[in-house]
Design an enzyme around this catalytic site. Structure first.
Site, PDB file in Angstrom:
ATOM      1  N   MET A  36       0.840  -1.209   0.000  1.00  0.00           N
ATOM      2  CA  MET A  36       0.000   0.000   0.000  1.00  0.00           C
ATOM      3  C   MET A  36       0.874   1.257   0.000  1.00  0.00           C
ATOM      4  O   MET A  36       0.372   2.363   0.242  1.00  0.00           O
ATOM      5  CB  MET A  36      -0.935  -0.002   1.202  1.00  0.00           C
ATOM      6  CG  MET A  36      -1.928  -1.165   1.137  1.00  0.00           C
ATOM      7  SD  MET A  36      -3.466  -0.837   1.970  1.00  0.00           S
ATOM      8  CE  MET A  36      -2.894  -0.569   3.643  1.00  0.00           C
ATOM      9  N   GLY A  42      10.855  -2.995   5.599  1.00  0.00           N
ATOM     10  CA  GLY A  42      10.033  -4.209   5.604  1.00  0.00           C
ATOM     11  C   GLY A  42       9.613  -4.551   4.179  1.00  0.00           C
ATOM     12  O   GLY A  42       9.751  -5.690   3.726  1.00  0.00           O
ATOM     13  N   HIS A  43       9.112  -3.536   3.479  1.00  0.00           N
ATOM     14  CA  HIS A  43       8.697  -3.754   2.085  1.00  0.00           C
ATOM     15  C   HIS A  43       9.888  -4.107   1.200  1.00  0.00           C
ATOM     16  O   HIS A  43       9.802  -5.013   0.359  1.00  0.00           O
ATOM     17  CB  HIS A  43       8.040  -2.492   1.524  1.00  0.00           C
ATOM     18  CG  HIS A  43       6.821  -2.025   2.260  1.00  0.00           C
ATOM     19  ND1 HIS A  43       6.811  -0.926   3.069  1.00  0.00           N
ATOM     20  CD2 HIS A  43       5.559  -2.519   2.296  1.00  0.00           C
ATOM     21  CE1 HIS A  43       5.602  -0.739   3.571  1.00  0.00           C
ATOM     22  NE2 HIS A  43       4.824  -1.698   3.125  1.00  0.00           N
TER      23      HIS A  43
END
Ligand code: AMP
Length: 288
Positions: A36, A42-43
């Protein structure tokens, strides 16, 4: 379609289809990382994993309205597409899909993908009853648009990962789902786009989530098998923080998400805690 450091940006479904078709014609494998946006390490850890396992990587950046309930943070959800593109390009993403809501849902979309078992009603599903229906619907659409060989999801959203695996099995998607470990800030807080909502006092208070997680992990590593005792100790730790309000602290079967009393087999110990108005989640997995 624009180019940014060799990374393509597509806003239309047909652009994505054409590019993926060209790659497949060359015999290349394709990985998908749904997000999103407002990306962090993390992504990018998912992108790194995808780059290591696939010839081409597509990341989607789409704040999906159907997974937000009334009164949730759809309107205020943080966005910074330029920064997202810079990060994705730096990590070797080949194509970012950034549709608007009209492109994804049109005017009259009326079809949802929903798991009708108890699984999506547990944990986050108790306070977010339509959340996983929205997640399954958008991920299902992304799978149909990109048709990846593999798709990458974070263990941070453990129930989401379990739900996607179930959906892939039930709907016979020929896509391998790869779960990736939680990436944390140096002090332990799980990285999240929503951490940006925290003021400095709340940011300090938010540490209580990872403290409770580490405490639970320690008790398990010391041989504690009674889930109730572990959860009580974790709850007591969280309640020491005045700004924290517990949504849930639960131990569930790692596949079905149904509550367990004993730490046996694969168990997910998960929590959701409000720090002020911000709802944060964290978890750990015990492999059987
Ligand atoms: P979101 O943009 O929050 O929907 O997250 C997109 C993907 O990144 C999901 O698969 C998340 O589980 C994953 N993700 C988010 N935060 C983290 C994190 N701290 N560590 C690992 N994966 C994460």
């Amino acid at each position: 379609m624009d180019m940014e450091k060799n990374m393509m940006i597509a806003v239309k479904i047909k652009e994505v289809r054409a590019q993926v078709a060209a790659w497949k014609k060359e015999g290349l494998t394709v990985g998908l990382v749904p997000t999103m946006g407002y990306l962090h390490e993390g992504h990018t850890s998912l992108v790194d994993k995808a780059v290591s396992l696939c010839d081409r990587v597509v990341a989607s950046v789409f704040v999906n309205p159907t997974q937000f309930g009334p009164g949730e943070d759809l309107e205020t959800y943080p966005r910074d597409f330029e920064h997202d593109c810079a990060l994705l390009a730096a990590h070797g993403c080949d194509l970012v899909f950034h549709p608007d809501v009209a492109e994804m849902y049109g005017e009259e979309a009326a079809t949802y993908v929903e798991i009708l078992s108890e699984m999506p009603k547990q944990l986050c599903g108790k306070t977010r009853p339509i959340h996983f229906r929205g997640v399954c619907t958008v991920v299902s659409k992304l799978f149909n648009i990109v048709q990846p060989d593999k798709a990458f999801f974070g263990q941070k959203d453990a129930q989401q990962l379990a739900v996607i695996k179930k959906m892939v099995q039930d709907l016979s998607y020929g896509i391998e789902i790869i779960g990736c470990p939680i990436v944390r800030e140096q002090d332990g807080l799980a990285k999240s786009s929503r951490n940006t909502y925290l003021n400095p006092e709340e940011r300090k208070a938010a540490l209580v989530l990872s403290k409770a997680i580490f405490l639970g992990e320690k008790l398990v590593s010391e041989g504690e098998k009674d889930a109730g005792k572990i959860l009580t100790a974790m709850r007591e730790r969280i309640l020491q923080e005045p700004l924290a309000r517990i949504d849930y602290v639960s131990a569930v079967n790692g596949v079905t998400m149904m509550p367990v009393d004993k730490i046996e087999g694969e168990v997910l110990v998960a929590l959701a805690v409000y720090i002020g108005k911000t709802r944060l989640i964290d978890n750990f997995i015990v492999k059987g």
